[in-house]
Design a protein around this motif. Structure first.
Motif, PDB file in Angstrom:
ATOM      1  N   LEU A 124      -0.837   1.078  -1.275  1.00 18.78           N
ATOM      2  CA  LEU A 124      -1.519   2.103  -2.796  1.00 18.78           C
ATOM      3  C   LEU A 124      -2.656   3.088  -2.289  1.00 18.78           C
ATOM      4  O   LEU A 124      -2.833   2.890  -1.445  1.00 18.78           O
ATOM      5  N   SER A 126      -5.469   3.540  -3.553  1.00 18.33           N
ATOM      6  CA  SER A 126      -6.710   3.444  -4.226  1.00 18.33           C
ATOM      7  C   SER A 126      -6.503   2.751  -2.844  1.00 18.33           C
ATOM      8  O   SER A 126      -8.283   2.241  -2.301  1.00 18.33           O
ATOM      9  N   LEU A 161     -10.889  -2.547  -6.869  1.00 18.33           N
ATOM     10  CA  LEU A 161      -9.269  -1.797  -7.554  1.00 18.33           C
ATOM     11  C   LEU A 161      -8.167  -1.847  -6.904  1.00 18.33           C
ATOM     12  O   LEU A 161      -7.352  -2.213  -7.778  1.00 18.33           O
ATOM     13  N   SER A 162      -8.497  -1.729  -5.870  1.00 13.37           N
ATOM     14  CA  SER A 162      -6.550  -1.966  -4.927  1.00 13.37           C
ATOM     15  C   SER A 162      -6.005  -2.896  -4.976  1.00 13.37           C
ATOM     16  O   SER A 162      -4.974  -3.306  -5.278  1.00 13.37           O
ATOM     17  N   SER A 164      -6.691  -5.423  -7.189  1.00 20.45           N
ATOM     18  CA  SER A 164      -6.574  -5.616  -8.679  1.00 20.45           C
ATOM     19  C   SER A 164      -4.841  -4.359  -9.796  1.00 20.45           C
ATOM     20  O   SER A 164      -4.130  -5.220 -10.021  1.00 20.45           O
ATOM     21  N   GLU A 165      -5.065  -3.594  -9.221  1.00 15.81           N
ATOM     22  CA  GLU A 165      -3.877  -2.843  -9.156  1.00 15.81           C
ATOM     23  C   GLU A 165      -2.742  -3.083  -7.876  1.00 15.81           C
ATOM     24  O   GLU A 165      -1.077  -3.482  -8.843  1.00 15.81           O
ATOM     25  N   LEU A 169       0.388  -4.530 -10.838  1.00 14.27           N
ATOM     26  CA  LEU A 169       1.859  -4.516 -10.330  1.00 14.27           C
ATOM     27  C   LEU A 169       3.359  -5.180 -10.010  1.00 14.27           C
ATOM     28  O   LEU A 169       4.334  -5.269 -10.226  1.00 14.27           O
ATOM     29  N   SER A 182       0.553   4.163  -7.005  1.00 13.70           N
ATOM     30  CA  SER A 182      -0.547   3.690  -7.239  1.00 13.70           C
ATOM     31  C   SER A 182       0.480   3.243  -9.055  1.00 13.70           C
ATOM     32  O   SER A 182       1.643   3.524  -8.963  1.00 13.70           O
ATOM     33  N   ILE A 183      -0.103   2.712  -9.652  1.00 15.31           N
ATOM     34  CA  ILE A 183       0.204   2.122 -11.166  1.00 15.31           C
ATOM     35  C   ILE A 183       0.308   3.128 -11.908  1.00 15.31           C
ATOM     36  O   ILE A 183       0.956   3.382 -12.287  1.00 15.31           O
TER      37      ILE A 183
END
Length: 191
Positions: A124, A126, A161-162, A164-165, A169, A182-183
């Motif tokens: 990702l 992020s 953040l990354s 969680s993303e 996903l 990215s989401i």
């Protein structure tokens, strides 16, 4: 067959990161933070270059992607352990933030292993930005006395953040697409 797959330059870079983790453990337990910091610079370079070189040379492969993910997922918890060994005040100063970060990482890895039977490293954006911020924070924490609070919060924030993303996903997708980005891009492609 595996030896031949390892003989490509991108896969050699990923494999070297795995070996580097083992070597850096020796220096971490010997209380040599500067050597660990320099080793992490090398790890960051191999982490950046393996994918770039694989794309440029047309050597992108499922094996290479899995090897890269394995190297990343071996390095991340090792770095946390090295920081705990070499800079324990980071953990005593920020237990809640670090527990949240490690918990999300563990959840993401666990979901990937259970749902897809593999590390679900989604590469990702992020995570890529976060990796650079994290390398900068860790390097500075190991080289300079004390540690930079702003860099700490940026590094942990991007890590949370990354992960969680990645977790979202993996929970919402039926298959791993390691190049999803990215989401937001995933949702835009569905629309």
């Amino acid at each position: 067959m595996t030896i031949r797959r390892l003989s490509t330059l991108p896969n050699l870079l990923s494999a070297s990161r795995i070996l580097l983790v083992l070597v850096l453990w020796f220096f971490a337990v010997r209380d040599m933070p500067a050597v660990v910091a320099v080793g992490l610079v090398v790890a960051a370079l191999t982490d950046s270059l393996d994918g770039i070189i694989a794309r440029r040379l047309g050597q992108v492969s499922e094996f290479g992607s899995k090897l890269d993910s394995f190297a990343d997922n071996l390095l991340k918890p090792s770095v946390v352990a090295w920081l705990f060994i070499l800079e324990p005040e980071i953990f005593s100063d920020h237990p809640i933030e670090l527990l949240a970060a490690v918990g999300l990482y563990a959840a993401s890895v666990t979901v990937g292993l259970i749902k897809f039977r593999r590390f679900g490293n989604l590469h990702l954006y992020s995570g890529k930005v976060g990796s650079y911020v994290q390398y900068i924070f860790i390097f500075s924490a190991l080289i300079f006395p004390g540690y930079n609070q702003i860099l700490f919060f940026l590094a942990v924030g991007f890590f949370i953040l990354s992960n969680s993303e990645a977790l979202l996903l993996q929970l919402t997708r039926s298959q791993v697409d390691e190049h999803i980005g990215s989401i937001v891009l995933a949702w835009l492609r569905r629309a």
